[in-house]
Design a protein around this motif. Structure first.
Motif, short mmCIF file in Angstrom:
data_model
loop_
_atom_site.label_atom_id
_atom_site.label_comp_id
_atom_site.label_asym_id
_atom_site.label_seq_id
_atom_site.Cartn_x
_atom_site.Cartn_y
_atom_site.Cartn_z
N ALA A 179 40.45 39.65 33.43
CA ALA A 179 40.86 39.17 34.75
C ALA A 179 42.34 39.44 35.00
N GLU A 180 43.17 39.25 33.96
CA GLU A 180 44.60 39.52 34.12
C GLU A 180 44.86 41.00 34.34
N ALA A 181 44.15 41.85 33.60
CA ALA A 181 44.33 43.29 33.78
C ALA A 181 43.92 43.73 35.18
N ALA A 182 42.90 43.07 35.72
CA ALA A 182 42.41 43.43 37.05
C ALA A 182 43.42 43.10 38.15
N VAL A 183 44.32 42.15 37.88
CA VAL A 183 45.32 41.79 38.90
C VAL A 183 46.18 42.98 39.27
N TRP A 184 46.52 43.81 38.30
CA TRP A 184 47.37 44.97 38.60
C TRP A 184 46.66 45.94 39.53
N ARG A 185 45.34 46.06 39.39
CA ARG A 185 44.58 46.95 40.26
C ARG A 185 44.25 46.29 41.60
N ALA A 186 43.85 45.02 41.54
CA ALA A 186 43.36 44.35 42.74
C ALA A 186 44.48 43.82 43.63
N THR A 187 45.63 43.54 43.06
CA THR A 187 46.73 42.96 43.85
C THR A 187 47.90 43.93 43.98
N TYR A 188 48.50 44.28 42.88
CA TYR A 188 49.73 45.10 42.94
C TYR A 188 49.47 46.50 43.50
N ALA A 189 48.36 47.10 43.10
CA ALA A 189 48.08 48.46 43.57
C ALA A 189 47.74 48.52 45.05
N ARG A 190 47.52 47.38 45.67
CA ARG A 190 47.15 47.35 47.10
C ARG A 190 48.25 46.83 48.01
N LEU A 191 49.40 46.51 47.43
CA LEU A 191 50.49 46.03 48.28
C LEU A 191 51.02 47.17 49.14
N PRO A 192 51.25 46.93 50.42
CA PRO A 192 51.68 48.01 51.33
C PRO A 192 53.12 48.43 51.09
N GLY A 193 53.37 49.70 51.32
CA GLY A 193 54.69 50.25 51.11
C GLY A 193 55.74 49.74 52.08
#
Length: 239
Positions: A179-193
């Motif tokens: 679940a913690e590893a998924a945060v980088w994909r599900a949250t950080y990787a989707r933050l807008p530029g």
């Protein structure tokens, strides 16, 4: 455990335990290490250890004064296992890198005990041997004594801290780690530029890198800094 202890020469049990084994400090420490990994240090008790050894709990006082004395022996055992496989070659940087990586790997192999040992000073034979060996590598490389101690301190604390950090993560349930590893994909990787330009620009690297320990990179940074300080000290020593 209390403060009673038998002199080392009188510690060996002459009769086998109920399970047919002869008690020794090595056997007790190895069994305690296994129980810590299974149940945690807080759950280690004289009763549980005696049951695992098939021995009367009171017989353990022949080897260790207190429960804390036993825990220090377990921490020292981990150091000894790391040193057993480490053989300095004379290349100070390669030798320290090899030792640091072995310390980190040893922590991950025994995560619960590693967290315990990360903040204790054992004063026992293996720790003393490690301090002597690391200082010998640094002084042999030409580091002045104050600098050798400073780098030794940073090197050991860095290895122990990362070992404890990564061991704590490894000890988490698999579902929690995923679940913690998924945060980088599900949250950080989707933050807008437009709102988080730096995270967005490096998102794919964050996803790839944050899943792994930063210790090898941190170790190389420390050794780079040590090498630079050694190079800077060389001209000064000749002047």
């Amino acid at each position: 455990m209390n403060e009673r202890v038998v002199p080392p020469a009188a510690r060996r049990r002459r009769r086998p335990t109920k399970q047919g084994v002869v008690l020794s400090e090595e056997l007790i420490v190895g069994t305690a290490l296994r129980l810590i990994e299974e149940h945690g240090a807080d759950a280690l008790s004289v009763r549980r250890l005696g049951r695992a050894l098939g021995a009367d709990p009171s017989s353990l006082y022949r080897y260790f004064r207190t429960a804390d004395d036993l825990l220090l022996a377990v921490a020292d055992e981990l150091i000894g296992r790391t040193l057993h496989a480490w053989h300095p070659t004379g290349d100070w940087r390669a030798d320290l890198r090899d030792l640091g990586l072995r310390m980190h790997a040893g922590a991950l192999a025994h995560p619960r005990a590693a967290v315990l040992g990360s903040y204790r000073v054992t004063g026992r034979v293996h720790e003393i041997r490690a301090v002597e060996a690391i200082l010998g590598v640094l002084r042999g490389a030409g580091f002045p004594d104050p600098e050798a101690v400073r780098i030794y301190h940073a090197f050991v604390d860095q290895a122990l801290a990362h070992g404890a950090l990564d061991s704590a993560s490894a000890a988490m349930p698999r579902a929690a780690r995923d679940a913690e590893a998924a945060v980088w994909r599900a949250t950080y990787a989707r933050l807008p530029g437009d709102t988080h330009p730096h995270i967005a620009a490096t998102a794919r690297h964050l996803v790839a890198d944050m899943a792994h320990s930063s210790y090898p990179a941190a170790l190389d940074l420390l050794l780079d800094a040590a090498a630079a300080r050694l190079a800077a000290a060389a001209p000064a020593s000749r002047s």
